[in-house]
Design a protein around this motif. Sequence first.
Motif, PDB file in Angstrom:
ATOM      1  N   ALA A 182     -15.034  -1.989   0.962  1.00  0.00           N
ATOM      2  CA  ALA A 182     -14.425  -3.239   1.434  1.00  0.00           C
ATOM      3  C   ALA A 182     -13.745  -3.077   2.779  1.00  0.00           C
ATOM      4  O   ALA A 182     -13.223  -4.037   3.328  1.00  0.00           O
ATOM      5  CB  ALA A 182     -13.407  -3.738   0.405  1.00  0.00           C
ATOM      6  N   GLY A 183     -13.749  -1.871   3.291  1.00  0.00           N
ATOM      7  CA  GLY A 183     -13.068  -1.606   4.557  1.00  0.00           C
ATOM      8  C   GLY A 183     -14.046  -1.524   5.709  1.00  0.00           C
ATOM      9  O   GLY A 183     -15.242  -1.780   5.568  1.00  0.00           O
ATOM     10  N   ASP A 184     -13.532  -1.122   6.842  1.00  0.00           N
ATOM     11  CA  ASP A 184     -14.357  -1.063   8.043  1.00  0.00           C
ATOM     12  C   ASP A 184     -14.740   0.359   8.432  1.00  0.00           C
ATOM     13  O   ASP A 184     -15.245   0.599   9.522  1.00  0.00           O
ATOM     14  CB  ASP A 184     -13.627  -1.741   9.205  1.00  0.00           C
ATOM     15  CG  ASP A 184     -12.266  -1.118   9.483  1.00  0.00           C
ATOM     16  OD1 ASP A 184     -11.830  -0.257   8.702  1.00  0.00           O
ATOM     17  OD2 ASP A 184     -11.642  -1.494  10.499  1.00  0.00           O
ATOM     18  N   LYS A 185     -14.529   1.301   7.532  1.00  0.00           N
ATOM     19  CA  LYS A 185     -14.848   2.693   7.831  1.00  0.00           C
ATOM     20  C   LYS A 185     -16.246   3.038   7.325  1.00  0.00           C
ATOM     21  O   LYS A 185     -16.752   2.417   6.398  1.00  0.00           O
ATOM     22  CB  LYS A 185     -13.827   3.622   7.187  1.00  0.00           C
ATOM     23  CG  LYS A 185     -12.433   3.451   7.749  1.00  0.00           C
ATOM     24  CD  LYS A 185     -11.468   4.405   7.103  1.00  0.00           C
ATOM     25  CE  LYS A 185     -10.071   4.212   7.666  1.00  0.00           C
ATOM     26  NZ  LYS A 185      -9.110   5.100   7.016  1.00  0.00           N
ATOM     27  N   TRP A 228      -9.774   4.634  -3.470  1.00  0.00           N
ATOM     28  CA  TRP A 228      -9.858   5.149  -2.101  1.00  0.00           C
ATOM     29  C   TRP A 228     -11.191   4.745  -1.473  1.00  0.00           C
ATOM     30  O   TRP A 228     -11.232   4.247  -0.343  1.00  0.00           O
ATOM     31  CB  TRP A 228      -9.694   6.663  -2.114  1.00  0.00           C
ATOM     32  CG  TRP A 228     -10.043   7.356  -0.839  1.00  0.00           C
ATOM     33  CD1 TRP A 228      -9.277   7.459   0.283  1.00  0.00           C
ATOM     34  CD2 TRP A 228     -11.266   8.061  -0.552  1.00  0.00           C
ATOM     35  NE1 TRP A 228      -9.943   8.188   1.250  1.00  0.00           N
ATOM     36  CE2 TRP A 228     -11.156   8.566   0.751  1.00  0.00           C
ATOM     37  CE3 TRP A 228     -12.412   8.327  -1.286  1.00  0.00           C
ATOM     38  CZ2 TRP A 228     -12.170   9.312   1.345  1.00  0.00           C
ATOM     39  CZ3 TRP A 228     -13.416   9.068  -0.699  1.00  0.00           C
ATOM     40  CH2 TRP A 228     -13.289   9.557   0.605  1.00  0.00           C
ATOM     41  N   PHE A 279     -11.380   0.662  -1.076  1.00  0.00           N
ATOM     42  CA  PHE A 279     -10.535   0.105  -0.020  1.00  0.00           C
ATOM     43  C   PHE A 279     -10.913   0.585   1.377  1.00  0.00           C
ATOM     44  O   PHE A 279     -10.774  -0.149   2.356  1.00  0.00           O
ATOM     45  CB  PHE A 279      -9.059   0.391  -0.287  1.00  0.00           C
ATOM     46  CG  PHE A 279      -8.480  -0.476  -1.346  1.00  0.00           C
ATOM     47  CD1 PHE A 279      -8.406  -1.854  -1.196  1.00  0.00           C
ATOM     48  CD2 PHE A 279      -7.996   0.075  -2.522  1.00  0.00           C
ATOM     49  CE1 PHE A 279      -7.874  -2.659  -2.171  1.00  0.00           C
ATOM     50  CE2 PHE A 279      -7.459  -0.725  -3.514  1.00  0.00           C
ATOM     51  CZ  PHE A 279      -7.401  -2.101  -3.345  1.00  0.00           C
ATOM     52  N   ASN A 280     -11.376   1.817   1.483  1.00  0.00           N
ATOM     53  CA  ASN A 280     -11.678   2.368   2.797  1.00  0.00           C
ATOM     54  C   ASN A 280     -13.110   2.141   3.250  1.00  0.00           C
ATOM     55  O   ASN A 280     -13.353   1.959   4.443  1.00  0.00           O
ATOM     56  CB  ASN A 280     -11.380   3.869   2.832  1.00  0.00           C
ATOM     57  CG  ASN A 280      -9.915   4.146   2.872  1.00  0.00           C
ATOM     58  OD1 ASN A 280      -9.263   3.884   3.870  1.00  0.00           O
ATOM     59  ND2 ASN A 280      -9.371   4.653   1.784  1.00  0.00           N
ATOM     60  N   PHE A 281     -14.048   2.145   2.327  1.00  0.00           N
ATOM     61  CA  PHE A 281     -15.453   2.143   2.729  1.00  0.00           C
ATOM     62  C   PHE A 281     -16.218   0.921   2.219  1.00  0.00           C
ATOM     63  O   PHE A 281     -16.872   0.247   3.006  1.00  0.00           O
ATOM     64  CB  PHE A 281     -16.128   3.439   2.290  1.00  0.00           C
ATOM     65  CG  PHE A 281     -15.433   4.646   2.843  1.00  0.00           C
ATOM     66  CD1 PHE A 281     -15.551   4.981   4.176  1.00  0.00           C
ATOM     67  CD2 PHE A 281     -14.613   5.420   2.043  1.00  0.00           C
ATOM     68  CE1 PHE A 281     -14.885   6.072   4.712  1.00  0.00           C
ATOM     69  CE2 PHE A 281     -13.939   6.516   2.560  1.00  0.00           C
ATOM     70  CZ  PHE A 281     -14.079   6.843   3.897  1.00  0.00           C
ATOM     71  N   ASP A 318     -15.911   8.753   8.533  1.00  0.00           N
ATOM     72  CA  ASP A 318     -14.504   8.406   8.731  1.00  0.00           C
ATOM     73  C   ASP A 318     -13.582   8.863   7.595  1.00  0.00           C
ATOM     74  O   ASP A 318     -12.516   8.292   7.408  1.00  0.00           O
ATOM     75  CB  ASP A 318     -14.369   6.884   8.903  1.00  0.00           C
ATOM     76  CG  ASP A 318     -15.042   6.382  10.159  1.00  0.00           C
ATOM     77  OD1 ASP A 318     -15.071   7.143  11.154  1.00  0.00           O
ATOM     78  OD2 ASP A 318     -15.536   5.244  10.160  1.00  0.00           O
ATOM     79  N   LEU A 366       0.830  -1.204   0.000  1.00  0.00           N
ATOM     80  CA  LEU A 366       0.000   0.000   0.000  1.00  0.00           C
ATOM     81  C   LEU A 366       0.864   1.253   0.000  1.00  0.00           C
ATOM     82  O   LEU A 366       0.593   2.213  -0.722  1.00  0.00           O
ATOM     83  CB  LEU A 366      -0.938  -0.007   1.213  1.00  0.00           C
ATOM     84  CG  LEU A 366      -1.923   1.143   1.311  1.00  0.00           C
ATOM     85  CD1 LEU A 366      -2.882   1.139   0.131  1.00  0.00           C
ATOM     86  CD2 LEU A 366      -2.691   1.059   2.625  1.00  0.00           C
TER      87      LEU A 366
END
Length: 127
Positions: free
Chosen positions: A94-97, A87, A90-92, A102, A45
Amino acid sequence: MSTDTGGRSLDVESLSGLAYVGIIAAIVSAVIHLRLGVGFIDSPLGISFILAGLGFLGAVVLVLLNYRRRTVYAVGIPFTAIQIVLWYVFNFAAGDKAFPADVGTLGAIDKLAQVVLIAVLVVLLRE
């Protein structure tokens, strides 16, 4: 015999005020990506952040040298749009944000700069 070495020099006189807005937006995004890349340098990353930051800076140099500006503008639109999509994914997605809670300051500044950059590139490409 030609003495042209193929060297280029800055050509800022031909740049419009709008082009300078795009240059500033690209530099803002580049600096943020490089900062994040250094912070994550030990991971893939981090390397991707550094490469993205260098891509933005490289494009700025090409524009300042007046090297195929229209091509740089045309390539810059999808390059920047992909940054925004990745962005978000990866962040929202598939991510936990949670979006938009966030996003964070750096994320907000970077995405604002990138949206401005895309808008500027579209206008410059249509001129």
